[in-house]
Design an enzyme around this catalytic site. Structure first.
Site, short mmCIF file in Angstrom:
data_model
loop_
_atom_site.label_atom_id
_atom_site.label_comp_id
_atom_site.label_asym_id
_atom_site.label_seq_id
_atom_site.Cartn_x
_atom_site.Cartn_y
_atom_site.Cartn_z
N GLN A 26 0.82 -1.20 0.00
CA GLN A 26 0.00 0.00 0.00
C GLN A 26 0.86 1.26 0.00
O GLN A 26 1.68 1.47 0.90
CB GLN A 26 -0.91 0.01 1.24
N HIS A 141 4.78 5.22 1.77
CA HIS A 141 4.33 3.85 2.02
C HIS A 141 3.50 3.81 3.30
O HIS A 141 3.82 4.47 4.29
CB HIS A 141 5.53 2.91 2.15
N HIS A 142 2.43 3.05 3.23
CA HIS A 142 1.50 2.99 4.36
C HIS A 142 2.15 2.39 5.60
O HIS A 142 1.67 2.59 6.72
CB HIS A 142 0.26 2.17 3.97
N ALA A 143 3.25 1.67 5.44
CA ALA A 143 3.93 1.09 6.60
C ALA A 143 4.56 2.16 7.47
O ALA A 143 4.88 1.92 8.64
CB ALA A 143 5.00 0.10 6.14
#
Length: 315
Positions: A26, A141-143
């Site tokens: 994601q 980045h969703h992380a």
């Protein structure tokens, strides 16, 4: 602040590991338009002095240790590798037809969503400056964080229009708290009942989810994907809504929020789309969309349960 060489590696959260899986991967795209042309050197100076380069996640590489677990490792940030300046207009067939910068930027994002990944040899974020279109595209980045933390960091880097020396602020949400009961026994009994309810509904939702996963398959609709759906060509379209109109709808519904209004718009849009593509189609009737959200419970310091929201699209 410790140097990158002495900072210990930090493990990823379970949500961060999920977002890094190949099936998910994601990446958040955020577009910001500006009125005046970009001053590249001024932009670089602002980024160097911003909270962005002080945040540990934005200064860390994602590495895998000898046990196969992902971890964050501090590193030095080379801003020139993260700030990508594109001087010429991006190609777009729609922009040449008179739809302007919006269609060109939409096509640029659609291409990046399938054909461009964030390089793992640097922190997982980029800023694309589309100089000809006067807009900046943030690729994060969703992380690295959730929406609330990323928006808070973005607001922390902004300044007030009338007072450039003061940081921007977000309006505080006033919660309606119930009056605390004088009897301590009633107060703690209510807390125990709420806790039991959370545990019970969490158990019911998990059992329902497992049973559906094992014995129930999704119905095939016009919005169903297939093998390799993440590689299919994508088309990005935008829609504009007046915030004043959304506030009117929010005030007309008891205890509603702007997010509730957005969910209603999305569910109504999907319903109309399915009705247009499959008129009188019974297989799309009462289609359910489920959203699972981690809940931070007041009794514990970790995510305890999941909230499941269902939307029924009445055809």
């Amino acid at each position: 602040m410790a140097s990158p060489a002495t900072d210990p590696d930090e493990p990823l959260t379970p949500a961060g590991r999920l977002f890094l899986r190949q099936e998910m991967n994601q990446i958040i795209h955020c577009i910001i338009g500006v009125k005046n042309p970009f001053d590249i050197e001024a932009v670089k100076s602002q980024i160097r002095d911003s909270f962005l380069l002080k945040h540990p996640r934005f200064c860390s590489l994602m590495v895998v240790d000898r046990h196969g677990r992902e971890r964050w490792r501090r590193t030095d940030v080379d801003l020139d590798r993260h700030l990508i300046v594109i001087d010429s207009p991006v190609n777009s067939s729609d922009s040449s037809a008179g739809n302007g910068d919006e269609a060109a930027v939409n096509e640029y994002l659609a291409e990046m969503s399938t054909g461009s990944i964030l390089s793992p040899d640097k922190p997982l974020w980029e800023i694309h400056l589309l100089v000809a279109h006067k807009c900046a595209v943030f690729r994060i980045h969703h992380a690295l964080g959730d929406g609330i933390s990323l928006m808070s960091m973005l607001v922390a880097g902004c300044r007030k229009v009338g007072k450039p020396e003061e940081a921007a602020s977000m309006g505080m949400v006033v919660s309606k708290k119930k009056k605390r009961k004088d009897n301590w026994w009633e107060y703690y009994w209510d807390g125990i009942v709420r806790l039991i309810g959370v545990i019970w509904f969490s158990f019911v939702f998990v059992v329902e989810f497992v049973m559906k996963l094992m014995w129930v398959s999704d119905r095939k609709t016009v919005i169903s994907g297939g093998d390799g759906v993440e590689l299919w060509p994508r088309k990005l379209a935008t829609a504009r809504f007046r915030l004043d109109d959304m506030k009117i709808v929010k005030k007309a519904i008891h205890d509603a929020t702007i997010n509730d209004v957005l969910f209603g718009v999305i569910s109504s849009g999907l319903s109309r789309y399915l009705d247009h593509r499959t008129p009188n189609g019974k297989h799309c009737q009462f289609l359910k969309l489920m959203l699972i959200i981690p809940i931070y419970h007041f009794f514990f310091n970790f995510n305890l349960c999941y909230l499941k929201i269902k939307f029924k699209l009445h055809m």
